[in-house]
Design a protein around this motif. Structure first.
Motif, PDB file in Angstrom:
ATOM      1  N   TYR A  49       4.196   4.369   0.765  1.00 34.30           N
ATOM      2  CA  TYR A  49       3.855   4.929   2.063  1.00 34.30           C
ATOM      3  C   TYR A  49       4.932   5.914   2.486  1.00 34.30           C
ATOM      4  O   TYR A  49       6.121   5.671   2.271  1.00 34.30           O
ATOM      5  N   LYS A  52       3.802   6.936   7.362  1.00 35.92           N
ATOM      6  CA  LYS A  52       2.701   6.069   7.775  1.00 35.92           C
ATOM      7  C   LYS A  52       1.409   6.319   7.020  1.00 35.92           C
ATOM      8  O   LYS A  52       0.378   5.735   7.369  1.00 35.92           O
ATOM      9  N   GLU A  53       1.452   7.146   5.989  1.00 33.60           N
ATOM     10  CA  GLU A  53       0.257   7.388   5.196  1.00 33.60           C
ATOM     11  C   GLU A  53       0.468   6.896   3.758  1.00 33.60           C
ATOM     12  O   GLU A  53       1.558   7.047   3.202  1.00 33.60           O
ATOM     13  N   GLU A  54      -0.596   6.342   3.182  1.00 36.05           N
ATOM     14  CA  GLU A  54      -0.522   5.881   1.797  1.00 36.05           C
ATOM     15  C   GLU A  54      -0.442   7.091   0.874  1.00 36.05           C
ATOM     16  O   GLU A  54      -1.298   7.984   0.919  1.00 36.05           O
ATOM     17  N   SER A  65      -3.188  -4.962   0.249  1.00 42.22           N
ATOM     18  CA  SER A  65      -3.227  -3.856   1.199  1.00 42.22           C
ATOM     19  C   SER A  65      -1.860  -3.757   1.869  1.00 42.22           C
ATOM     20  O   SER A  65      -1.058  -4.701   1.832  1.00 42.22           O
ATOM     21  N   ARG A  67       0.533  -1.401   5.098  1.00 41.64           N
ATOM     22  CA  ARG A  67       0.559  -0.395   6.149  1.00 41.64           C
ATOM     23  C   ARG A  67       2.009  -0.125   6.519  1.00 41.64           C
ATOM     24  O   ARG A  67       2.892  -0.960   6.264  1.00 41.64           O
ATOM     25  N   GLN A  68       2.213   1.027   7.137  1.00 41.96           N
ATOM     26  CA  GLN A  68       3.543   1.401   7.608  1.00 41.96           C
ATOM     27  C   GLN A  68       3.448   1.695   9.098  1.00 41.96           C
ATOM     28  O   GLN A  68       2.509   2.352   9.553  1.00 41.96           O
ATOM     29  N   SER A  74       7.259  -1.826   7.149  1.00 46.28           N
ATOM     30  CA  SER A  74       6.003  -1.937   6.411  1.00 46.28           C
ATOM     31  C   SER A  74       5.623  -3.390   6.204  1.00 46.28           C
ATOM     32  O   SER A  74       6.476  -4.287   6.222  1.00 46.28           O
TER      33      SER A  74
END
Lengths: 113, 115
Positions: A49, A52-54, A65, A67-68, A74
């Protein structure tokens, strides 16, 4: 300065349960990567990440799965745990998108019974 | 995709002896190589890295590695080891993947130092 921190240190779950692992990057680092290290093997890339984007996903099922958050920390989530998910989960941070050195945390040891 | 092969799963040596841990990578136009050390129940610590420039790279704890493009190798060496060097050592290559910059690791070499 604090390095990469991960919580919890150890975790024991049973098959079918869900787990959330957490990582705080080094202050100022915007990129976080997750790796799985099964006993006796080298770490395998799960996610990266950045802002905040994969950025990329390794060869792992959709049960995994991540997320950030706005503060660049994260979470890694794993659903429907299998015995084979038992491993050391490592988080690494880098200043930008990983084109420079990645700094690793101490890891979270997950045991699935 | 890049790949890394560590030729020895275990290397036992006596204290104060020299050691070489072998690593070969798949060829590429440009390659960025790393050696990490993992002590028991800990994460990974960077020993040294090759990004460009001099083919002889010096790292922490007296380790060095030589980048050899013709042999696609990046072997790690130390002239005299100590008991405290007992650990797992991983060679890694950086690989661009789906917009990510991921590390691809070898299987690791367990270095055991005997007194």
């Amino acid at each position: 300065d604090a390095g990469v921190t991960q919580s919890p240190t150890h975790l024991i779950k049973t098959r079918g349960q869900h787990v959330t692992l957490r990582c705080s990057p080094i202050s100022g680092h915007k990129s976080v990567s997750w790796y799985q290290q099964v006993l006796g093997q080298g770490p395998q890339f799960i996610f990266q990440y950045y802002e905040k984007e994969e950025r990329g996903r390794g060869n792992f099922p959709d049960r995994f799965s991540a997320r950030q958050f706005p503060n660049y920390s994260s979470e890694l989530n794993v659903n429907a745990l299998l015995l084979g998910d038992s491993a050391l989960y490592l988080c690494a941070s880098s200043p930008e998108g990983g084109r420079d050195e990645q700094f690793f945390g101490p890891g979270t040891r997950l045991t699935v019974l | 995709a890049q790949s890394v092969t560590q030729l020895d799963s275990q290397v036992p040596v006596f204290e104060e002896a020299p050691v070489e841990l072998r690593c070969n990578y798949s060829s590429s136009v440009s390659v960025y190589l790393f050696w990490y050390v993992q002590y028991p129940n800990q994460g990974l610590q960077l020993l040294l890295k090759y990004l460009s420039g001099s083919t002889l790279v010096k790292g922490i704890n007296g380790f060095e590695a030589e980048f050899n493009k013709s042999q696609t190798s990046f072997h790690l060496r130390k002239p005299s080891v100590h008991i405290s060097d007992t650990a797992e050592y991983f060679c890694a290559v950086r690989d661009a993947f789906q917009g990510a910059q991921k590390l691809v690791f070898g299987q690791g070499t367990r270095l055991t130092i005997n007194p």
